[in-house]
Motif scaffolding. Structure first.
Motif, short mmCIF file in Angstrom:
data_model
loop_
_atom_site.label_atom_id
_atom_site.label_comp_id
_atom_site.label_asym_id
_atom_site.label_seq_id
_atom_site.Cartn_x
_atom_site.Cartn_y
_atom_site.Cartn_z
N VAL A 304 0.80 -1.37 0.03
CA VAL A 304 -0.06 -0.15 -0.03
C VAL A 304 1.00 1.28 0.00
O VAL A 304 0.65 2.15 -0.79
N HIS A 305 1.80 1.31 0.65
CA HIS A 305 2.61 2.54 0.79
C HIS A 305 3.18 2.92 -0.62
O HIS A 305 3.99 4.07 -0.61
N ARG A 306 3.32 1.92 -1.53
CA ARG A 306 3.80 2.25 -2.81
C ARG A 306 2.80 2.60 -4.04
O ARG A 306 3.10 2.81 -5.02
N GLN A 307 1.60 2.47 -3.36
CA GLN A 307 0.59 2.77 -4.31
C GLN A 307 0.24 4.40 -4.45
O GLN A 307 0.62 5.04 -3.40
N THR A 308 0.04 4.91 -5.82
CA THR A 308 -0.04 6.14 -5.95
C THR A 308 -0.72 7.27 -4.90
O THR A 308 0.09 8.11 -4.72
N PRO A 309 -2.23 6.83 -4.55
CA PRO A 309 -2.30 7.84 -3.45
C PRO A 309 -1.40 8.01 -2.29
O PRO A 309 -1.59 9.00 -1.43
N TYR A 310 -0.99 6.91 -2.02
CA TYR A 310 -0.01 6.90 -0.69
C TYR A 310 1.30 7.55 -1.02
O TYR A 310 2.07 8.20 0.10
N VAL A 311 1.83 7.26 -2.28
CA VAL A 311 2.94 8.03 -2.46
C VAL A 311 2.95 9.57 -2.28
O VAL A 311 3.80 10.37 -1.77
N GLU A 312 1.49 9.92 -2.90
CA GLU A 312 1.31 11.36 -3.21
C GLU A 312 1.32 11.91 -1.45
O GLU A 312 1.47 13.29 -1.15
N LEU A 313 0.83 11.25 -0.61
CA LEU A 313 0.76 11.45 1.03
C LEU A 313 2.01 11.35 1.55
O LEU A 313 2.12 11.78 2.85
N GLY A 314 3.02 11.05 0.79
CA GLY A 314 4.41 10.91 1.42
C GLY A 314 4.93 9.52 2.04
O GLY A 314 6.07 9.64 2.84
N TYR A 315 3.94 8.66 1.56
CA TYR A 315 4.59 7.46 2.33
C TYR A 315 5.58 6.50 1.37
O TYR A 315 5.99 5.57 1.95
N GLY A 316 5.92 6.99 0.21
CA GLY A 316 6.63 6.27 -0.81
C GLY A 316 7.93 6.12 -0.29
O GLY A 316 8.61 5.07 -0.73
N ASP A 317 8.73 6.96 0.49
CA ASP A 317 9.97 6.75 0.93
C ASP A 317 10.28 5.89 1.78
O ASP A 317 11.24 5.45 2.46
N GLN A 318 8.91 5.40 2.58
CA GLN A 318 9.22 4.47 3.79
C GLN A 318 9.58 2.98 3.07
O GLN A 318 9.37 2.70 2.20
#
Ligand SMILES: Cc1ncc(COP(=O)(O)O)c(C=O)c1O
Length: 369
Positions: A304-318
């Protein structure tokens, strides 16, 4: 092609739906109440509240617990996106912790480090039909005064000892067509807390207890009596269908070679919503199984943290290394009760031949601790 899922509708479901249609009472009514009562009795809780989907049941559960903007909910990134979307719908933020590589469920050892003063709840997901370590999760929640909202959308009838999923804190189920039981679309919240059940009933129906008197801002998340009728036909068949899933899984456990088979925790009744193996060169694996007439599913290819809406929320680097590795390796093979014994043997042959061709996973299986 042996499909990855095949919903089974019998005469009971057809008769029940037909009689609902003939009665003219189509929206939420007596059939929904009956399904709630029977499902609560089956799970072993006093209260069940039916909704239009598992997603809306999750949303209602979070709202009924009073979770909203500024709050945090600890959960996993290795799940269907509905689990964490429901948290976002309330204005709260999911805080992710990684899963265990062998059970695919939340790693309780990681939870406490993720708890902050803003944390309100822990949402474990009992994935693929295996309960998360609910005793460990509940003990942590009690120490920190947090709610437990179990996403049991894939675990109807799964248990730890005699205790079924949905009986720790608030439980959430989905009745989507591929699930172990279906209503077409639908969901259910289970709880031992009468006040929480009451709030959930209001939230799913525009905050309305007395007709056109609205006590709070609610939604239309109702189940219809047509959908409940399907569920009333399905529920009595669930134990036998789960038993058949477990029998097929046992056959796979004994016969599959060159892949990582699912691990069942001791004392647990896994109901095998999915039988999920780990392989390497997964795309080729899936393609070769297709050529051999076996359908598969990948649940889920992107955490989930790599899905687009979550990347846009800043989770993508986790980084959640176990979830990320599993997302590359998992593939589910047919385990549903519509499989014949010949189908099961065909799946075994196809998996073993493909694993032999592509080489065993062993080296790639080593996951970060
Ligand atoms: C783990 C999990 N959570 C939530 C959901 C959402 O349920 P639904 O599709 O009924 O909205 C599902 C099912 O699709 C699920 O598998």
């Amino acid at each position: 092609m042996i499909p990855i899922a095949r919903p089974q509708m019998g005469e009971e479901e057809k008769q029940l739906v037909w009689s609902a249609l003939e009665s003219g009472a189509l929206a939420q009514g007596a059939r929904v109440r009956e399904l709630e009562e029977r499902f609560a009795a089956f799970i072993g809780v006093p209260h069940a509240v039916a909704t239009s989907s598992g997603t809306t049941a999750l949303h209602v559960a979070l709202m009924a617990h009073g979770i909203g903007p500024g709050d945090e909910v600890v959960t996993v990134p290795f799940t269907f996106i509905a689990s964490t979307n429901a948290i976002l719908y309330t204005g709260a933020r999911p805080v992710f912790v990684d899963v265990e590589p062998d059970t695919f469920n939340i790693d309780p050892r990681l939870i406490e480090a993720a708890i902050s003063p803003r944390t309100r709840a822990i949402m474990p997901v009992s994935l693929y039909g295996q309960p998360a370590d609910m005793d460990a999760v509940t003990a942590i929640a009690e120490r920190h005064g947090l709610a437990v909202i179990e996403d049991a959308c894939q675990s109807h009838g799964a248990a730890i000892g005699e205790r079924r999923c949905g009986t720790w804190g608030t439980g959430i189920f989905s009745f989507y067509p591929t699930k172990n039981m279906t209503t077409g679309e639908g969901g259910m919240l289970t709880t031992g807390d009468p006040a929480l059940a009451e709030r959930a009933r209001l939230l799913r129906d525009h905050g309305m207890k007395v007709r056109y008197h609205h006590d709070l801002l609610g939604w239309n998340f109702r189940m219809s009596d047509i959908h409940a009728s399907i569920g009333l036909g399905q529920l009595p068949k669930l134990p036998a269908n789960n038993a058949r899933r477990r029998e097929v899984a046992g056959r796979y456990d004994r016969a599959l070679r060159g892949v990582v088979r699912p691990v069942v925790r001791p004392g647990v009744t896994h109901v095998f919503h999915q039988y999920t193996i780990r392989v390497h060169r997964r795309d080729e694996f899936v393609e070769r199984l297709r050529e051999r007439g076996v359908g598969t599913g990948v649940y889920y290819p992107i955490p989930v943290h790599r899905q687009t809406p979550y990347v846009e929320l800043g989770y993508g680097d986790q980084s959640f290394p176990v979830s990320e590795r599993l997302a590359e390796q998992v593939v589910s093979i047919p385990v549903h009760p519509a499989l014949s014994d010949a189908d099961v043997e065909a799946v075994i042959a196809a998996v073993n031949e493909t694993a032999a061709e592509l080489g065993p996973i062993a080296a790639e299986a080593a996951l970060p601790a």
